[in-house]
Design a protein around this motif. Structure first.
Motif, mmCIF file in Angstrom:
data_model
loop_
_atom_site.group_PDB
_atom_site.id
_atom_site.type_symbol
_atom_site.label_atom_id
_atom_site.label_comp_id
_atom_site.label_asym_id
_atom_site.label_seq_id
_atom_site.Cartn_x
_atom_site.Cartn_y
_atom_site.Cartn_z
ATOM 1 N N TYR A 182 2.308 3.631 -11.463
ATOM 2 C CA TYR A 182 1.172 4.096 -10.688
ATOM 3 C C TYR A 182 0.879 3.077 -9.592
ATOM 4 C CZ TYR A 182 -0.052 7.983 -13.690
ATOM 5 O OH TYR A 182 -0.040 9.161 -14.360
ATOM 6 N N ARG A 183 0.659 3.571 -8.393
ATOM 7 C CA ARG A 183 0.330 2.724 -7.256
ATOM 8 C C ARG A 183 -0.679 3.448 -6.381
ATOM 9 N NH1 ARG A 183 2.010 -1.073 -9.768
ATOM 10 N NH2 ARG A 183 3.981 -2.129 -9.414
ATOM 11 N N PHE A 184 -1.475 2.667 -5.664
ATOM 12 C CA PHE A 184 -2.284 3.244 -4.600
ATOM 13 C C PHE A 184 -1.368 3.384 -3.395
ATOM 14 C CE2 PHE A 184 -6.502 1.148 -6.107
ATOM 15 C CZ PHE A 184 -6.746 2.209 -6.962
ATOM 16 N N LEU A 185 -1.422 4.532 -2.760
ATOM 17 C CA LEU A 185 -0.737 4.761 -1.492
ATOM 18 C C LEU A 185 -1.818 4.882 -0.442
ATOM 19 C CD1 LEU A 185 1.777 5.636 0.268
ATOM 20 C CD2 LEU A 185 1.109 7.976 -0.296
ATOM 21 N N MET A 186 -1.730 4.035 0.583
ATOM 22 C CA MET A 186 -2.657 4.141 1.702
ATOM 23 C C MET A 186 -1.823 4.284 2.970
ATOM 24 S SD MET A 186 -5.884 1.641 0.868
ATOM 25 C CE MET A 186 -5.124 0.256 1.617
ATOM 26 N N ILE A 187 -2.211 5.247 3.779
ATOM 27 C CA ILE A 187 -1.563 5.444 5.073
ATOM 28 C C ILE A 187 -2.622 5.195 6.136
ATOM 29 C CG2 ILE A 187 -0.345 7.060 6.577
ATOM 30 C CD1 ILE A 187 0.439 8.601 3.988
ATOM 31 N N THR A 188 -2.333 4.241 7.001
ATOM 32 C CA THR A 188 -3.244 3.946 8.106
ATOM 33 C C THR A 188 -2.581 4.432 9.393
ATOM 34 O OG1 THR A 188 -2.385 1.759 8.693
ATOM 35 C CG2 THR A 188 -4.010 1.856 6.896
ATOM 36 N N ASP A 189 -3.223 4.182 10.507
ATOM 37 C CA ASP A 189 -2.634 4.598 11.770
ATOM 38 C C ASP A 189 -1.483 3.681 12.189
ATOM 39 O OD1 ASP A 189 -4.644 2.668 12.005
ATOM 40 O OD2 ASP A 189 -5.218 3.289 14.012
ATOM 41 N N PHE A 190 -1.206 2.594 11.409
ATOM 42 C CA PHE A 190 -0.109 1.680 11.736
ATOM 43 C C PHE A 190 0.898 1.478 10.618
ATOM 44 C CE2 PHE A 190 -3.479 0.135 14.612
ATOM 45 C CZ PHE A 190 -2.815 0.312 15.807
#
Length: 183
Positions: A75-83
């Motif tokens: 399990y992992r947090f996935l974060m997508i930013t604008d970069f």
């Protein structure tokens, strides 16, 4: 800009303020948090990490299953930013991997209703994840960088720097059968 979260340090007093890059909300908070399923404002370490990297807009944040090169699931947090794409250990809020969006060549998904997607990164090993919010993840990628999205019921990905695997999807009664094979 719907579905984006702008980082506002005033929401969390534990995060040191960076006067050089003030961030202001230009939309109501509920709209900014539309695709934030982990409530990043409640994670001071995540806020510090994003501020340190200079990312100010979070397009997507959720817990996903990440597949390792050896075939384990974590399990992992996935974060997508604008970069960038961030892979974070949810138990410690520590950064495991940061991938610049500019390094992403394409996103591979099956044509069936499964939860898998592979992020293909030619300069390093690829990222295979599973999420019930696969379509929202793809939407966030397209909003941020517009990578090529390839639909196929069979594709290859680099599970590690020297390990290529093939993932196969087959429609069966009651669902989708997924096989991950070594090449």
């Amino acid at each position: 800009m719907s579905g984006r979260v702008q980082i506002d340090d005033s929401k969390n007093d534990d995060v040191p303020k960076d006067e050089s890059s003030p961030v202001q909300h230009d939309e109501p908070e509920e709209k900014l948090r539309k695709r934030d399923y982990i409530d990043i404002f409640s994670h001071p370490n995540l806020m510090r990490l994003l501020n340190k990297q200079g990312d100010q807009i979070v397009l997507f944040a959720d817990k996903v299953l990440k597949f390792t090169g050896s075939g384990k699931m974590k399990y992992r947090f996935l974060m997508i930013t604008d970069f960038a794409i961030y892979i974070i250990d949810p138990e410690t809020d520590s950064l495991k991997r940061r991938i610049a969006l500019a390094a992403v060549e394409k996103i591979c998904v099956s044509e069936l209703t499964d939860n898998f997607l592979a992020v293909i990164i030619p300069t390093e090993y690829d990222l295979l994840i599973a999420s019930a919010r696969k379509n929202e993840i793809i939407t966030a990628f397209v909003e941020a960088y517009e990578p090529e999205v390839v639909s196929s019921n069979r594709f290859e990905y680099n599970a590690a720097s020297d390990l290529v695997k093939e993932i196969e999807f087959e429609e069966v009664e009651g669902g989708v059968k997924t096989r991950i094979l070594r090449k």
